[in-house]
Design an enzyme around this catalytic site. Structure first.
Site, PDB file in Angstrom:
ATOM      1  CB  SER A 223       2.970   4.738  -1.237  1.00  0.00           C
ATOM      2  OG  SER A 223       2.516   4.964  -2.557  1.00  0.00           O
TER       3      SER A 223
ATOM      4  CE1 TYR B 161      -0.256   0.197  -1.076  1.00  0.00           C
ATOM      5  CE2 TYR B 161      -0.317   2.156  -2.456  1.00  0.00           C
ATOM      6  CZ  TYR B 161       0.393   1.171  -1.802  1.00  0.00           C
ATOM      7  OH  TYR B 161       1.772   1.183  -1.850  1.00  0.00           O
TER       8      TYR B 161
END
Length: 260
Positions: free
Chosen positions: A140, A153
């Site tokens: 990501s 995250y």
């Protein structure tokens, strides 16, 4: 039409929806035998039928929860040799660090990091023996630029990038490639868990990536030595700027970063 992935076994975790589902479709169109792995067997069965109807490609399914690392060895024994592994399974929960629960922390690391590493370890021996293969890790932009309310995250995705970069160097003398995929927000069900109130989705909706377009780029990179796929370009530009001038980017982007 020549199919670049003909006779290649492509295993995709988290394949029952979203980006994983679209990668499966496009890999099948390129002639791959696709191995779909995810928790929801009913979704996998429906996807298998759809892929067979649309592409005529061979497709197998394996029920697998990658957070259960003890089950991963059995899943790969069932799958057999894997030529291309797409570690796509993952999730996030957006909370302030103080409010995030230890249970959520444990769950995110078990899926996003430990499960990815365990799957990679199972796939690598065959790839190294045949001196050919590809590990594709869905990371990501959060692995390059952390923002408020994504501390856990972002930590998992930083870990994925660190692991991938080290692994790539370890495999430099082989023909086994390692690619990280670093997208910004994608229009998938990810945000049903990550952003239950919908505030973040509303603020970034116009910039969200089409999962089908991301999937095409992933499949086009299969069995190449592409290091990274970074999307969208402008967001990756901010991430690069952050690496050079972190304090400046944090100050300038503060109002945007807090839109979760």
């Amino acid at each position: 039409m020549q199919q670049k992935l003909k006779e290649q076994n492509v295993m995709i975790t988290g394949a029952s929806g979203g980006l994983g589902e679209r990668i499966a479709y496009h890999a099948a169109k390129e002639g791959a035998e696709v191995i779909l792995a995810a928790r929801r067997k009913d979704r996998l069965m429906a996807l298998k039928q759809n892929i067979a109807d649309e592409t005529g490609a061979k497709c197998r399914i394996i029920a697998l929860d990658v957070s259960r690392t003890d089950d991963i060895k059995a899943a790969f024994q069932e799958a057999g040799p894997v030529d291309i592994l797409v570690n796509n399974a993952g999730f996030g929960i957006f909370e302030n660090a103080l409010d995030a629960s230890l249970e959520d922390m444990k769950a995110m690391f078990e899926v996003n990091v430990f499960g990815l590493i365990a799957c990679t370890k199972m796939a690598l021996p065959h790839m190294i023996r045949q001196d050919k293969g590809h590990i594709i890790n869905i990371a990501s932009q959060a692995g390059k630029l952390a923002t408020p309310k994504s501390s856990l995250y972002a930590a998992t995705k930083h870990a994925v990038l660190g692991y991938s970069n080290s692994l790539r160097m370890e495999l430099a003398e082989t023909r086994v490639n390692v690619t990280t995929v670093n997208p910004g927000p994608i229009q998938t069900d990810f945000f049903k868990t990550a952003d239950k109130r919908g505030d973040y989705v509303k603020s970034v909706e116009r910039w969200m990536l089409d999962p089908d377009q991301v999937a095409k780029k992933v499949v086009s990179a299969m069995m190449t030595n592409k290091r990274e796929i970074n999307l969208p370009g402008w967001m990756n530009g901010v991430s690069k700027l952050y690496q050079l001038f972190p304090a400046l980017v944090e100050r300038a982007g503060r109002s945007a970063f807090y839109k979760k």
